[in-house]
Design a protein around this motif. Structure first.
Motif, PDB file in Angstrom:
ATOM      1  N   UNK A  14      10.738   4.447  -2.639  1.00  0.00           N
ATOM      2  CA  UNK A  14      11.152   3.734  -3.856  1.00  0.00           C
ATOM      3  C   UNK A  14      11.547   2.289  -3.547  1.00  0.00           C
ATOM      4  N   UNK A  15      12.072   2.041  -2.356  1.00  0.00           N
ATOM      5  CA  UNK A  15      12.328   0.646  -1.979  1.00  0.00           C
ATOM      6  C   UNK A  15      10.998  -0.089  -1.791  1.00  0.00           C
ATOM      7  N   UNK A  16      10.004   0.620  -1.240  1.00  0.00           N
ATOM      8  CA  UNK A  16       8.672   0.006  -1.143  1.00  0.00           C
ATOM      9  C   UNK A  16       8.201  -0.454  -2.511  1.00  0.00           C
ATOM     10  N   UNK A  33       0.841  -1.202   0.000  1.00  0.00           N
ATOM     11  CA  UNK A  33       0.000   0.000   0.000  1.00  0.00           C
ATOM     12  C   UNK A  33       0.873   1.248   0.000  1.00  0.00           C
ATOM     13  N   UNK A  34       1.898   1.269   0.854  1.00  0.00           N
ATOM     14  CA  UNK A  34       2.722   2.475   0.968  1.00  0.00           C
ATOM     15  C   UNK A  34       3.620   2.698  -0.251  1.00  0.00           C
ATOM     16  N   UNK A  35       3.735   1.676  -1.103  1.00  0.00           N
ATOM     17  CA  UNK A  35       4.519   1.904  -2.314  1.00  0.00           C
ATOM     18  C   UNK A  35       3.766   2.827  -3.276  1.00  0.00           C
ATOM     19  N   UNK A  44       0.309  10.278   1.907  1.00  0.00           N
ATOM     20  CA  UNK A  44       0.155  11.585   1.259  1.00  0.00           C
ATOM     21  C   UNK A  44      -0.573  11.492  -0.064  1.00  0.00           C
ATOM     22  N   UNK A  45      -1.482  10.527  -0.206  1.00  0.00           N
ATOM     23  CA  UNK A  45      -2.232  10.400  -1.447  1.00  0.00           C
ATOM     24  C   UNK A  45      -1.650   9.337  -2.366  1.00  0.00           C
ATOM     25  N   UNK A  46      -2.463   8.927  -3.363  1.00  0.00           N
ATOM     26  CA  UNK A  46      -2.077   7.820  -4.237  1.00  0.00           C
ATOM     27  C   UNK A  46      -1.187   8.311  -5.373  1.00  0.00           C
ATOM     28  N   UNK A  47      -0.185   7.526  -5.665  1.00  0.00           N
ATOM     29  CA  UNK A  47       0.707   7.884  -6.770  1.00  0.00           C
ATOM     30  C   UNK A  47       1.462   6.662  -7.254  1.00  0.00           C
ATOM     31  N   UNK A  48       1.799   6.642  -8.529  1.00  0.00           N
ATOM     32  CA  UNK A  48       2.630   5.548  -9.052  1.00  0.00           C
ATOM     33  C   UNK A  48       4.008   6.076  -9.447  1.00  0.00           C
ATOM     34  N   UNK A  49       4.350   7.267  -8.933  1.00  0.00           N
ATOM     35  CA  UNK A  49       5.587   7.894  -9.416  1.00  0.00           C
ATOM     36  C   UNK A  49       6.826   7.110  -9.030  1.00  0.00           C
ATOM     37  N   UNK A  50       6.783   6.383  -7.904  1.00  0.00           N
ATOM     38  CA  UNK A  50       7.971   5.633  -7.487  1.00  0.00           C
ATOM     39  C   UNK A  50       8.265   4.499  -8.469  1.00  0.00           C
ATOM     40  N   UNK A  51       7.183   3.930  -9.011  1.00  0.00           N
ATOM     41  CA  UNK A  51       7.382   2.855  -9.997  1.00  0.00           C
ATOM     42  C   UNK A  51       8.018   3.415 -11.259  1.00  0.00           C
ATOM     43  N   UNK A  52       7.519   4.576 -11.670  1.00  0.00           N
ATOM     44  CA  UNK A  52       8.048   5.189 -12.887  1.00  0.00           C
ATOM     45  C   UNK A  52       9.539   5.490 -12.722  1.00  0.00           C
ATOM     46  N   UNK A  53       9.893   6.091 -11.566  1.00  0.00           N
ATOM     47  CA  UNK A  53      11.301   6.448 -11.379  1.00  0.00           C
ATOM     48  C   UNK A  53      12.161   5.189 -11.234  1.00  0.00           C
ATOM     49  N   UNK A  54      11.551   4.127 -10.694  1.00  0.00           N
ATOM     50  CA  UNK A  54      12.281   2.874 -10.512  1.00  0.00           C
ATOM     51  C   UNK A  54      12.701   2.276 -11.858  1.00  0.00           C
TER      52      UNK A  54
END
Lengths: 304, 371, 279
Positions: free
Chosen positions: C237-239, C28-30, C41-51
């Motif tokens: 991003x590790x999440x 969830x926290x990813x 702080x709200x939903x986002x997929x930005x960590x996946x994109x940067x990953x």
């Protein structure tokens, strides 16, 4: 039939020579030899050279100083005790949680059982490091989990005991909790294996002879699952006692476990003889539970 | 005669003083026997009697500790299993689980120097022989136990062995199927002419199947003979007791006259006559053995020399016959079979519980064992 | 008649919650938009994109997969040989020591295996000039050594169960020992060999401790990369990376489980069919 001497040799001896020989030689070179070097290293003397040790020269050929320090320096004894205590508590908690779970698995319907067993095994295939990491997320000061526990604590205790958050990270409690979490499948699987083999008509026979369910459990189920308990206990205790990842990530640096001491002596203090001596001492300690384990395994196999 | 030159009268298989020791356990002790070409020869005995070890030595899985084995004149010492013209049908059938029926049968042929067509023909011929053509493309777990047994047989016969070894061929089948398969095995043996050596613990199986039987005990061969010889003329108490049931009495040879032996039975205080056997002398202690079905039961005093008094202790009704257990005055128990020739209720039987009866038997039916 | 298993079922539910809540929370926290990993702080997929555009992570992943592939394959070959040797050759010179060597790595704490491998490699480089540099080769050698014994355990257990007569039958039908091995033994135990390979692959892909000690400059496997980041604390991003890994492995295991269940069901159906066609 005319066989060349070479075919004859391959048919008779050669084939077993290769099948035994290849893994044998491999293990001797890459496992036994390194291990013997460690044993030898434990009686060497630390020097400021590279590599940082020497045998003989101006030092005694066999230097037992490292072993002396294990028994005289408080750090090592405390680390050993912390490791054994943490591993033992984790093992007992795994047993207390894992036994009812394993027993429950034997009682649910076949279809459910396969799904639930898969759910027990699933964490085992996923990264160990990430499972430890998952708990770091939960135990942190600002996490929802810590917040929930803090609220519950503040609700239950007098006002002047109230806290802003529960300090969980970097404690022995965290180490034990994460150990229970990561090693629980190792406890459940052998317990399930030994409980599942039990003949259900034995339970019925005991009940037929007048035992109440709790007595059936004590007199029939529990004694027969002892091999599973021992196997599960050792599968948890042995790796837990030598654990390095968990104490490094969530443990208390001031009260380290032995795995961390070995690693620090080696990498930070560059004291190879000391690291080796502690490693040898840990292995000697490990021999005892291993012998208990093989004893029970042998007995379980003998009675089959 | 040199061992590797088969002359006239040289048996097809000759086992010469073969012994096998595992550690301190002597599994086979000095066994010698010969088997003729085309025979069905059984090794019969209880578990641990050495029959399987002997079979494994013929297949080449074990090397004899002492003694030699000649097959068709050739000394088999040092010949590995894969070079022996001997094939085995395993007790578990040992079918290759990852191959189809067809592939199983064809497996041995891949070492044979033959064209692909000949190979396919041979496989087809073998599958027809055991009536498994429709199952050719099934895997072993997709066919029944009886069919598996036939695949094992076809696989072992495909390479046309000189000798086929069958380890408990019928043990894994249920009773009904066993009888049928027994006759099928015999007919296949007749059609192929291959010499069969059968290991079995089942005396009935050995009796129906075999031309000759070797009875084994504790690693030794106790007697070799045709089924009739083994049953009617056992040479020891062991063989007599192992095949069928038998009554035995301690006896002493009193005299030999007119081709018959007169024996006294000290425990019964009786005297009987029996068919003469060589190697006994008056005064010698012997065992007298009589099969239950050779004992007649009657209420009236019988004619003839061998008559004993007794009373019925027990009787069991089997339909076609009944088994009586009769107490002699000495307290000894004798078993006797009586055929229920007459139809009727309880009143039709020869004797009832506690009835006083006479037992009698023919001198020719009495077996004298000098042991 | 059975005791009402309310207590057992309760513990079972609690146990599964214990096993899965941390992972679910991590997943969830990813998707958390906040840079603070533990505050929503709200939903986002930005960590996946940067990953996915992070070259460091991709390089580490590729290195890990390479090492796992090579080491699992060698570990399976050696481990299978050892398993067959222990199950088939009852008596040979040095059997006691051999079985000791096969069990010891199972109970040896990883720290000790890691340190002894490192000292070994350093001294070898000193004495015979090999290995010149630590990295891919040394990590792979160490992984082969400690994962082969797991393969051995699995293969040995399977070999002990297998009907010895099947191999004897092949020999009896004219096959030499090597042919028997390839025609019969290996196909029959192939499921065990496959699970051994999968286990060795996972162990290698997952290993941190032994890799830390045997790695060299520039050879950063994925677990090493995660390890160095995780030591500093929880980051989103590790999440995301962890979620991808856990979900991939999870789906793989579930899929494998379904396939195995199907195969088992088919085998049972076959056997019922065989029983009906009994004649």
């Amino acid at each position: 039939m005319t066989d060349s001497p070479r075919t004859k040799y391959m048919d008779r001896r050669g084939w077993s020579d290769i099948i035994i020989g290849a893994p044998y030689v491999w293990l001797v070179i890459f496992f036994l030899l390194p291990f013997l070097i460690v044993v030898a290293m434990s009686v060497a003397t630390k020097t400021a050279t590279a590599p940082p040790f020497s045998f003989g020269g101006e030092h005694p050929l066999i230097n037992l100083q490292a072993y002396q320090r294990i028994f005289t320096d408080d750090l090592y004894l405390r680390a050993f005790l912390t490791s054994l205590a943490n591993a033992a508590v984790a093992m007992i908690l795994c047993l207390l949680l894992g036994y009812p779970m394993a027993l429950a698995l034997t009682r649910v319907s076949r279809g459910w059982r396969n799904i639930l067993l898969m759910l027990v095994i699933l964490p085992f295939w996923t990264s160990f490091l990430l499972r430890v990491y998952a708990w770091m997320g939960l135990m942190g000061r600002n996490s929802w989990f810590n917040g929930m526990l803090t609220d519950a604590w503040n609700f239950l205790v007098p006002v002047d005991w109230a806290v802003r958050s529960i300090p969980m990270m970097n404690t022995n409690f965290a180490v034990i909790l994460v150990m229970v979490y990561t090693y629980l499948p190792f406890m459940i699987l052998p317990l399930y294996a030994s409980l599942e083999r039990l003949d259900p008509t034995l339970d019925e026979a005991a009940m037929d002879l007048g035992s109440r369910p709790s007595q059936v459990f004590r007199d029939v189920t529990l004694p027969q699952s002892v091999p599973g308990i021992v196997a599960g206990g050792m599968l948890v205790f042995i790796p837990a006692a030598g654990e390095l990842v968990i104490p490094t990530l969530v443990g208390n640096a001031a009260d380290p476990m032995i795995g961390r001491v070995i690693s620090d002596e080696f990498a930070t203090a560059r004291d190879w003889p000391m690291a080796s001596a502690v490693a040898v001492a840990l292995l000697v300690l490990m021999v005892i539970p291993t012998m208990i384990y093989t004893h029970f395994q042998g007995r379980a196999e003998g009675s089959k | 005669m040199p061992a590797d030159a088969p002359g006239a009268g040289e048996p097809f298989l000759r086992i010469e003083g073969v012994s096998k020791v595992f550690g301190t356990f002597q599994a086979v002790k000095n066994v010698s026997l010969t088997v003729q070409k085309g025979e069905i020869f059984s090794l019969l005995g209880g578990s641990g009697c050495g029959k399987t070890t002997l079979l494994r030595m013929l297949a080449g899985f074990e090397e004899p500790t002492a003694g030699r084995i000649f097959l068709d004149g050739r000394d088999m010492a040092g010949v590995p299993p894969w070079s022996r013209p001997v094939h085995m049908m395993f007790q578990s059938y040992a079918l290759f689980p990852h191959m189809t029926v067809e592939k199983n049968v064809a497996y041995g042929l891949k070492h044979e120097d033959m064209s692909a067509k000949d190979r396919a023909d041979r496989v087809r011929e073998m599958l027809e022989l055991v009536q498994l053509t429709p199952f050719a493309t099934r895997k072993p777990h997709q066919i029944s136990g009886g069919q598996r047994q036939r695949v094992a047989l076809a696989r072992a016969l495909a390479r046309q062995p000189k000798l086929l070894l069958l380890d408990e061929p019928l043990a894994a089948l249920d009773k009904k199927l066993r009888e049928h398969t027994q006759f099928e095995l015999m007919s296949i043996q007749q059609r192929t002419g291959v010499t069969f050596i059968v290991v079995t613990h089942d005396q009935e199986e050995a009796m129906t199947l075999s031309d000759r039987i070797a009875v084994m005990d504790k690693g030794e061969v106790r007697q070799i003979g045709s089924p009739t010889e083994i049953y009617e003329f056992p040479n020891s108490r062991f063989v007599a007791g192992f095949i069928g049931s038998i009554n035995t009495f301690e006896a002493r040879v009193a005299a030999r006259d007119a081709g018959q032996l007169r024996l006294t039975l000290p425990a019964l205080g009786a005297e009987v006559t029996a068919r003469d056997v060589p190697h006994v002398t008056p005064g010698q202690s012997v065992t007298l053995a009589i099969r239950p079905e050779k004992i007649r039961i009657s209420r009236d005093t019988p004619e003839g020399p061998n008559a004993l008094r007794g009373s019925v202790k027990d009787l069991a009704y089997f339909g076609k016959d009944s088994l009586y257990r009769i107490t002699l005055p000495s307290g000894a128990l004798v078993q006797a079979h009586a055929v229920n020739a007459r139809r009727g209720d309880e009143g039709a039987r020869v004797a009832d519980w506690d009835d006083a009866v006479w037992l009698s038997f023919d001198p020719a039916a009495a077996i004298v064992l000098a042991e | 008649m059975k005791r009402s298993p309310v207590f057992l079922i309760t513990v079972l539910c609690f146990g599964f919650a214990f096993l899965y809540i941390p992972i679910l929370s991590m997943i969830v926290y990813s998707f958390n938009a906040s840079r603070l990993a533990t505050v929503w702080g709200g939903f986002s997929t930005k960590w996946y994109v940067s990953l996915l555009s992070n070259k460091q992570v991709m390089d580490a992943l590729i290195l890990s997969l390479k090492i796992a592939l090579v080491s699992a394959t060698f570990a399976t070959i050696l481990g299978t040989m050892a398993g067959i040797a222990l199950a088939r050759f009852r008596k040979f010179k040095g059997r006691v020591m051999f079985s000791g060597l096969v069990t010891a790595p199972l109970i040896m704490p990883e720290v000790i295996t890691g340190i002894s491998s490192l000292i070994f490699f350093i001294l070898m480089a000193e004495w015979i000039g090999w290995p010149g540099q630590r990295g891919f080769t040394t990590i792979t050698l160490a992984h082969i050594t400690f994962s082969m014994v797991f393969v051995t355990t699995i293969v040995q257990a399977r070999m002990v169960q297998a009907d010895r007569a099947i191999e004897e039958a092949a020999m009896d039908l004219g096959s030499r020992p090597w042919q028997v091995l390839f025609d019969v033994t290996l196909p029959v135990i192939s499921p065990a060999i496959l699970s051994g390979w999968l286990l060795a692959f996972t162990i290698s892909l997952d290993d941190v401790v032994i890799t830390t000690f045997t790695t060299g400059p520039g050879a950063t496997t994925l677990p090493l990369l995660i390890w160095s980041k995780v030591k500093l604390g929880v980051t989103p991003d590790i999440n995301a990376l962890a979620t991808l890994m856990v979900v991939t492995v999870g789906l793989g295991v579930i899929l494998a489980g379904i396939i195995l269940n199907r195969a088992e069901a088919r085998r049972l159906a076959d056997e019922r069919m065989a029983y009906r066609s009994n004649d």
